[in-house]
Scaffold this motif. Structure first.
Motif, PDB file in Angstrom:
ATOM      1  N   ILE A 323       0.849  -1.196   0.000  1.00 35.15           N
ATOM      2  CA  ILE A 323       0.000   0.000   0.000  1.00 35.15           C
ATOM      3  C   ILE A 323       0.882   1.242   0.000  1.00 35.15           C
ATOM      4  O   ILE A 323       1.887   1.304   0.710  1.00 35.15           O
ATOM      5  CB  ILE A 323      -0.918   0.001   1.244  1.00 35.15           C
ATOM      6  CG1 ILE A 323      -1.822  -1.228   1.222  1.00 35.15           C
ATOM      7  CG2 ILE A 323      -1.745   1.277   1.293  1.00 35.15           C
ATOM      8  CD1 ILE A 323      -2.579  -1.449   2.497  1.00 35.15           C
ATOM      9  N   CYS A 324       0.495   2.231  -0.793  1.00 36.40           N
ATOM     10  CA  CYS A 324       1.223   3.494  -0.806  1.00 36.40           C
ATOM     11  C   CYS A 324       0.803   4.289   0.425  1.00 36.40           C
ATOM     12  O   CYS A 324      -0.387   4.514   0.645  1.00 36.40           O
ATOM     13  CB  CYS A 324       0.912   4.277  -2.079  1.00 36.40           C
ATOM     14  SG  CYS A 324       1.465   5.989  -2.002  1.00 36.40           S
ATOM     15  N   SER A 325       1.781   4.704   1.237  1.00 40.22           N
ATOM     16  CA  SER A 325       1.446   5.401   2.472  1.00 40.22           C
ATOM     17  C   SER A 325       1.007   6.838   2.195  1.00 40.22           C
ATOM     18  O   SER A 325       0.474   7.519   3.049  1.00 40.22           O
ATOM     19  CB  SER A 325       2.645   5.408   3.418  1.00 40.22           C
ATOM     20  OG  SER A 325       3.727   6.102   2.836  1.00 40.22           O
ATOM     21  N   HIS A 326       1.235   7.298   0.969  1.00 39.61           N
ATOM     22  CA  HIS A 326       0.895   8.678   0.634  1.00 39.61           C
ATOM     23  C   HIS A 326      -0.550   8.795   0.154  1.00 39.61           C
ATOM     24  O   HIS A 326      -1.317   9.600   0.656  1.00 39.61           O
ATOM     25  CB  HIS A 326       1.867   9.203  -0.428  1.00 39.61           C
ATOM     26  CG  HIS A 326       1.774  10.667  -0.637  1.00 39.61           C
ATOM     27  ND1 HIS A 326       1.297  11.218  -1.797  1.00 39.61           N
ATOM     28  CD2 HIS A 326       2.065  11.699   0.187  1.00 39.61           C
ATOM     29  CE1 HIS A 326       1.304  12.535  -1.684  1.00 39.61           C
ATOM     30  NE2 HIS A 326       1.770  12.849  -0.494  1.00 39.61           N
ATOM     31  N   CYS A 327      -0.925   7.933  -0.841  1.00 38.74           N
ATOM     32  CA  CYS A 327      -2.265   8.060  -1.398  1.00 38.74           C
ATOM     33  C   CYS A 327      -3.145   6.851  -1.091  1.00 38.74           C
ATOM     34  O   CYS A 327      -4.345   6.875  -1.335  1.00 38.74           O
ATOM     35  CB  CYS A 327      -2.201   8.287  -2.908  1.00 38.74           C
ATOM     36  SG  CYS A 327      -1.678   6.832  -3.816  1.00 38.74           S
ATOM     37  N   GLY A 328      -2.563   5.779  -0.563  1.00 37.85           N
ATOM     38  CA  GLY A 328      -3.361   4.618  -0.192  1.00 37.85           C
ATOM     39  C   GLY A 328      -3.649   3.656  -1.318  1.00 37.85           C
ATOM     40  O   GLY A 328      -4.394   2.705  -1.147  1.00 37.85           O
ATOM     41  N   SER A 329      -3.024   3.844  -2.484  1.00 41.65           N
ATOM     42  CA  SER A 329      -3.298   2.926  -3.589  1.00 41.65           C
ATOM     43  C   SER A 329      -2.616   1.583  -3.330  1.00 41.65           C
ATOM     44  O   SER A 329      -1.619   1.515  -2.614  1.00 41.65           O
ATOM     45  CB  SER A 329      -2.827   3.518  -4.916  1.00 41.65           C
ATOM     46  OG  SER A 329      -1.429   3.403  -5.028  1.00 41.65           O
ATOM     47  N   TYR A 330      -3.171   0.538  -3.919  1.00 44.44           N
ATOM     48  CA  TYR A 330      -2.719  -0.830  -3.640  1.00 44.44           C
ATOM     49  C   TYR A 330      -1.998  -1.415  -4.837  1.00 44.44           C
ATOM     50  O   TYR A 330      -2.499  -1.335  -5.962  1.00 44.44           O
ATOM     51  CB  TYR A 330      -3.953  -1.666  -3.285  1.00 44.44           C
ATOM     52  CG  TYR A 330      -3.653  -3.123  -3.026  1.00 44.44           C
ATOM     53  CD1 TYR A 330      -3.182  -3.532  -1.792  1.00 44.44           C
ATOM     54  CD2 TYR A 330      -3.865  -4.074  -4.026  1.00 44.44           C
ATOM     55  CE1 TYR A 330      -2.912  -4.877  -1.558  1.00 44.44           C
ATOM     56  CE2 TYR A 330      -3.601  -5.413  -3.802  1.00 44.44           C
ATOM     57  CZ  TYR A 330      -3.130  -5.813  -2.564  1.00 44.44           C
ATOM     58  OH  TYR A 330      -2.874  -7.131  -2.332  1.00 44.44           O
ATOM     59  N   THR A 342       8.204   3.696  -6.973  1.00 44.87           N
ATOM     60  CA  THR A 342       7.469   4.937  -7.143  1.00 44.87           C
ATOM     61  C   THR A 342       6.005   4.588  -7.348  1.00 44.87           C
ATOM     62  O   THR A 342       5.673   3.724  -8.151  1.00 44.87           O
ATOM     63  CB  THR A 342       7.994   5.709  -8.375  1.00 44.87           C
ATOM     64  OG1 THR A 342       9.397   5.875  -8.216  1.00 44.87           O
ATOM     65  CG2 THR A 342       7.335   7.064  -8.486  1.00 44.87           C
ATOM     66  N   CYS A 343       5.137   5.250  -6.589  1.00 49.64           N
ATOM     67  CA  CYS A 343       3.712   4.971  -6.684  1.00 49.64           C
ATOM     68  C   CYS A 343       3.190   5.434  -8.042  1.00 49.64           C
ATOM     69  O   CYS A 343       3.395   6.582  -8.420  1.00 49.64           O
ATOM     70  CB  CYS A 343       2.967   5.687  -5.559  1.00 49.64           C
ATOM     71  SG  CYS A 343       1.185   5.552  -5.716  1.00 49.64           S
ATOM     72  N   PRO A 344       2.547   4.545  -8.826  1.00 51.17           N
ATOM     73  CA  PRO A 344       2.053   4.936 -10.153  1.00 51.17           C
ATOM     74  C   PRO A 344       0.908   5.946 -10.083  1.00 51.17           C
ATOM     75  O   PRO A 344       0.618   6.620 -11.061  1.00 51.17           O
ATOM     76  CB  PRO A 344       1.585   3.612 -10.760  1.00 51.17           C
ATOM     77  CG  PRO A 344       1.365   2.708  -9.600  1.00 51.17           C
ATOM     78  CD  PRO A 344       2.293   3.147  -8.524  1.00 51.17           C
ATOM     79  N   ASP A 345       0.259   6.040  -8.926  1.00 51.32           N
ATOM     80  CA  ASP A 345      -0.892   6.938  -8.822  1.00 51.32           C
ATOM     81  C   ASP A 345      -0.514   8.346  -8.373  1.00 51.32           C
ATOM     82  O   ASP A 345      -0.953   9.328  -8.942  1.00 51.32           O
ATOM     83  CB  ASP A 345      -1.931   6.344  -7.869  1.00 51.32           C
ATOM     84  CG  ASP A 345      -2.518   5.064  -8.436  1.00 51.32           C
ATOM     85  OD1 ASP A 345      -3.061   5.136  -9.557  1.00 51.32           O
ATOM     86  OD2 ASP A 345      -2.398   4.014  -7.787  1.00 51.32           O
ATOM     87  N   CYS A 346       0.311   8.442  -7.307  1.00 54.19           N
ATOM     88  CA  CYS A 346       0.622   9.779  -6.802  1.00 54.19           C
ATOM     89  C   CYS A 346       2.086  10.148  -7.033  1.00 54.19           C
ATOM     90  O   CYS A 346       2.516  11.232  -6.672  1.00 54.19           O
ATOM     91  CB  CYS A 346       0.273   9.896  -5.320  1.00 54.19           C
ATOM     92  SG  CYS A 346       1.386   8.943  -4.279  1.00 54.19           S
ATOM     93  N   HIS A 347       2.856   9.222  -7.644  1.00 60.04           N
ATOM     94  CA  HIS A 347       4.258   9.435  -7.984  1.00 60.04           C
ATOM     95  C   HIS A 347       5.151   9.702  -6.780  1.00 60.04           C
ATOM     96  O   HIS A 347       6.204  10.307  -6.915  1.00 60.04           O
ATOM     97  CB  HIS A 347       4.409  10.569  -9.015  1.00 60.04           C
ATOM     98  CG  HIS A 347       3.550  10.339 -10.221  1.00 60.04           C
ATOM     99  ND1 HIS A 347       3.797   9.324 -11.115  1.00 60.04           N
ATOM    100  CD2 HIS A 347       2.422  10.971 -10.651  1.00 60.04           C
ATOM    101  CE1 HIS A 347       2.853   9.336 -12.052  1.00 60.04           C
ATOM    102  NE2 HIS A 347       2.008  10.316 -11.790  1.00 60.04           N
TER     103      HIS A 347
HETATM  104 ZN   LIG Z   1       0.593   6.802  -3.952  1.00 61.25          ZN
END
Ligand SMILES: [Zn+2]
Length: 408
Positions: A323-330, A342-347
């Motif tokens: 889980i991304c701790s910044h935006c919560g995406s899985y 790197t989170c693909p959703d919030c980078h």
């Molecule tokens: Zn994210």
């Protein structure tokens, strides 16, 4: 005022005469334990008779006058204490908290327990560096610190590597630590034993790796020595000393780490690792057994309780590293080899373990401890919208609540 039971253990160096007397104490206590265990088991099997330390103690008195007069060379209190301990072992067994009591071997750790009275205590602390014990007289203890409480009992032991220890527990007043305003999530892992949500990493001392080669070699030598020989006895001690060293290094590392963490944070969030389940995985087994995850958690919990800190345990099934701790995406996939991503959703750029620690902190402070996050996908029970700012506010609420609890 809150009191706690605090355990102390010190090394001591007995004189030659004291060593001799202690060998008698250990031997007699072991004899009484084994003989009475046998007696008890047989009495139950053959006649359904129940024995307690009271009836067995009477039997010991009979033995002293008849068959085994040498039992009188030992301190009577130590023999009684061995029987009381056996009662406890049976109680634990019947209440399904332990195994059936076992016979004691002279190769294991040896121990006897002494009842202490006021006279012994006075000579302990006012004398500074001595402890007075029955039949031994003054024992020179290496006091690494002076207990403030008054012990009622002292356990004297000798480990397989030939070191002597005296241990006791005192009731002492607890002083809560001042609040720091910090909440930390902790990720327990393999590369680093602990990674905190603020980016701090404990490292992994890998005690076994350094010592293991040495240990294996010495164990091989032991296997080759002739049974019953003096060389075998000496080699066994050498192996025991390596084991003791590894255990001491591990405890030292864990105590330093847990003390530092408890001093730093008011709220500590942990993941409930299923240690037993993870031990089945061979890749992880060595690393986990090496650092002692269960012991880590135990230390954090009791030290936090003493210091007035709050420990929150997050459900073990939360897929924290995905889980991304910044935006919560899985993320569907997150192999162990990926250390940074790197989170693909919030980078947002993440360190794998620091991110996991942050997710644990979020779950804990948002009151999600114990929720089942196995569902997968993006919608993890609606927590995906949680921003770090909100998480911090929740952490602050927890700290506030902790303050109120303590004030009450
Ligand atoms: Zn994210």
């Amino acid at each position: 005022m809150v009191t706690r039971q605090r355990a102390y253990k010190f090394r001591f160096t007995p004189t030659a005469a004291q060593r001799k007397q202690l060998a008698v104490e250990f031997g007699c206590a072991r004899f009484v334990w084994n003989r009475c265990l046998d007696w008890r088991s047989t009495a139950w099997k053959e006649r359904q008779e129940k024995h307690t330390y009271v009836s067995l103690n009477r039997q010991v008195t009979v033995w002293k006058k008849t068959e085994f007069p040498w039992l009188s060379d030992a301190t009577a209190g130590c023999l009684t204490q061995a029987l009381i301990d056996q009662d406890k072992a049976f109680k634990n067994f019947f209440e399904k908290r332990g195994q059936y009591p076992r016979f004691k071997s002279k190769w294991d750790q040896q121990a006897v327990r002494y009842q202490l009275d006021q006279r012994h205590i006075k000579s302990t602390y006012s004398g500074g560096e001595f402890l007075k014990l029955p039949k031994l007289g003054f024992v020179k203890v290496r006091w690494s610190r002076i207990p403030t409480g008054i012990p009622k009992m002292a356990t004297v032991s000798k480990d397989p590597s030939g070191r002597y220890f005296v241990a006791f527990s005192c009731e002492e007043v607890v002083e809560a630590l001042p609040l720091t305003g910090v909440a930390l999530g902790l990720d327990l892992g393999i590369k680093d034993v602990v990674v905190a949500s603020d980016g701090w990493k404990s490292g992994n001392p890998r005690h076994l790796k350094g010592q293991l080669k040495h240990l294996k070699r010495q164990q091989r030598f032991l296997a080759r020595k002739q049974k019953g020989s003096n060389r075998r006895r000496r080699q066994r001690q050498r192996v025991a000393r390596i084991h003791a060293k590894i255990a001491a290094m591990r405890q030292d590392f864990l105590h330093k780490t847990t003390t530092a963490l408890v001093q730093r944070a008011d709220v500590i969030a942990l993941e409930d690792l299923n240690v037993k389940g993870m031990l089945k995985n061979h890749h992880l087994a060595g690393a986990i057994a090496d650092v002692g995850m269960g012991e880590f958690r135990r230390q954090i919990e009791y030290k936090a309780a003493w210091a007035g800190r709050k420990v929150i345990v997050v459900d073990r099934w939360a897929p924290t590293s995905k889980i991304c701790s910044h935006c919560g995406s899985y993320q569907q996939k997150m192999p162990l080899s990926v250390r940074e991503w790197t989170c693909p959703d919030c980078h947002a750029r993440h360190d794998r373990d620091v991110n996991a620690a942050n997710v644990i902190l979020k779950f804990a402070t948002a009151g999600n401890a114990g929720t089942d996050a196995r569902g997968g996908g993006k919608n993890l029970g609606g927590h995906e919208s949680l921003t770090p700012v909100e998480a911090r506010t929740d952490a602050e609420k927890f700290i506030e609540a902790a303050c109120l609890e303590r004030a009450a």
